[in-house]
Structures are given as structure tokens and as C-alpha cells.
Design a protein around this motif. Sequence first.
Motif, mmCIF file in Angstrom:
data_model
loop_
_atom_site.group_PDB
_atom_site.id
_atom_site.type_symbol
_atom_site.label_atom_id
_atom_site.label_comp_id
_atom_site.label_asym_id
_atom_site.label_seq_id
_atom_site.Cartn_x
_atom_site.Cartn_y
_atom_site.Cartn_z
ATOM 1 N N GLN A 103 6.675 28.346 62.477
ATOM 2 C CA GLN A 103 6.595 26.886 62.379
ATOM 3 C C GLN A 103 6.096 26.506 60.988
ATOM 4 O OE1 GLN A 103 4.088 26.043 65.846
ATOM 5 N NE2 GLN A 103 5.844 25.171 66.868
ATOM 6 N N TRP A 104 6.963 26.041 60.050
ATOM 7 C CA TRP A 104 8.398 25.857 60.224
ATOM 8 C C TRP A 104 9.082 26.415 58.994
ATOM 9 C CZ3 TRP A 104 4.913 22.468 62.405
ATOM 10 C CH2 TRP A 104 5.100 22.175 63.764
ATOM 11 N N HIS A 161 12.883 29.689 68.293
ATOM 12 C CA HIS A 161 13.711 29.103 67.250
ATOM 13 C C HIS A 161 15.158 29.537 67.477
ATOM 14 C CE1 HIS A 161 10.137 27.880 64.959
ATOM 15 N NE2 HIS A 161 9.634 29.077 65.238
ATOM 16 N N CYS A 200 12.072 23.163 68.216
ATOM 17 C CA CYS A 200 10.911 24.059 68.201
ATOM 18 C C CYS A 200 9.621 23.350 67.815
ATOM 19 C CB CYS A 200 11.182 25.219 67.237
ATOM 20 S SG CYS A 200 11.526 24.702 65.540
ATOM 21 N N HIS A 204 11.035 20.642 63.344
ATOM 22 C CA HIS A 204 12.170 21.491 63.709
ATOM 23 C C HIS A 204 13.330 21.373 62.727
ATOM 24 C CE1 HIS A 204 16.068 22.104 65.645
ATOM 25 N NE2 HIS A 204 16.238 20.811 65.652
#
Length: 229
Positions: A103-104, A161, A200, A204
Motif C-alpha cells: 500500500q500503495w 492487489h 485495495c 488504490h
Amino acid sequence: MTQWGQMGFQDANSPLMEQLIFFHDHTMFILIIILTSVLYITILLMTNKFSSLLISESQKIETIWTIIPSIILLFLALPSLKLLYLLDESINPLLTIKASGHQWYWSYEYSDFMNIEFDAYMTPSTDLNEGDYRLLETDHHLIIPMKTNTRMIISSSDVIHSWAVPSLGVKVDAIPGRLNQLNLYSNRPGLFYGQCSEICGANHSFMPITIEIINMNSFNSWLMSMMNL
């Protein structure tokens, strides 16, 4: 990548993506024939004035409209199953790369070589060069050789993901504690873009994928420069 926002598929850069586009066209051709036939029969039934109250069944027509859809489904199922197996096939990969979702951002590790690993963050809009794509460019590109079977190992360190590159015809979930595999094979060099295709988290849409495909000589030179760092 020629037009990210175009209607339809991106230009294919792998044999698998070419086959996926062919299958899409094949399916659409069959659907157009079915819709045209149904529309024609519907108009025919609504406009003709002939009717008979004595007809209660017709085994011949019931047999026909049972067999014909089954044959049509075979024409759709057989190439679909063939593609399904081809997408999971990995044939003698020359190179193995592990991609981990965070992330991310994405991190990449060239498993066949020592100390070649890096993180790929999205390039801020203020740092873009002329010709770069906003929200798709990364500070480090994933470098792979063209016309070479490359095995990608996909995983995640936190949440689910999805590693997806449309022009190569690949989309695989990155799941924590699990390794998923896909095969990359490119027909031509260039820059090709993808994104995380799983919801996610809040950012995202800000973990893009940039693949730089080069010839084998250039790839060997890049490897030597990375190993000497």
C-alpha cells in the motif's frame, strides 16, 4: 501503448493478448448472428396473420432449438477452454521476476540475480517529463527482454492487489501469503502500462505498473549496470 483511453482493446503485444482479441471478435460475431436471427423471427411472428389453435406441440422444432444452441455453445466453449489453459502455461522461462504489492506501490525482485530489487512508486505530476502519462508513470520501470519467456511471481505484503497489464493480456491477483504465477512474452519493444485492478484501499488507483521492454543486448547491459551498483 498508443491510446490509453481508446474504445476497445489496447494494441496487443503478446501472442496471448492477440488470441484473446480474436476470441472476443469470434464471440461477438456469433452474438450478432443470434441477435439478428432473434430480431428477424420476432418481427416475422408479429407481422404474419397465420395462426392455428390446433397445434399444441412440435417435436421437430423443439429438437432443433435444443440442438442448435448446444452447437453454438461448443463453438464458444472450445476456444475459451484452450485460452484458459494457455494463460496458465509457463514454458521454460528464461527469467523469473517476483512482484510484491504494497500500500500503495509495487516492488520487484529479479530472483535469478543477486541484489537486483527495487520499489516502483508513481511519479508525481510535478516531476513528469514531456510525453509521460499522468498517474501511469513510475520512478523505476520493470525491465524485461523482448521475445523471451519471463515468469512473474505475484504476491502481496498486506492486502489483495492485482497486477494487470492490458496490452500483454495479463491480470493476476496478488494475495498475501500466496504466490501466483503468470507468463510474459512480448512481440516488440516499448513502454507498456498497467495498474492495480483490485480495490485495495484509499490510494488504490495510484499504484501503476510501467514495463520497459528492450532487446536482449540492452537487457544484458542493464543487468551489468545494476549488478555493479
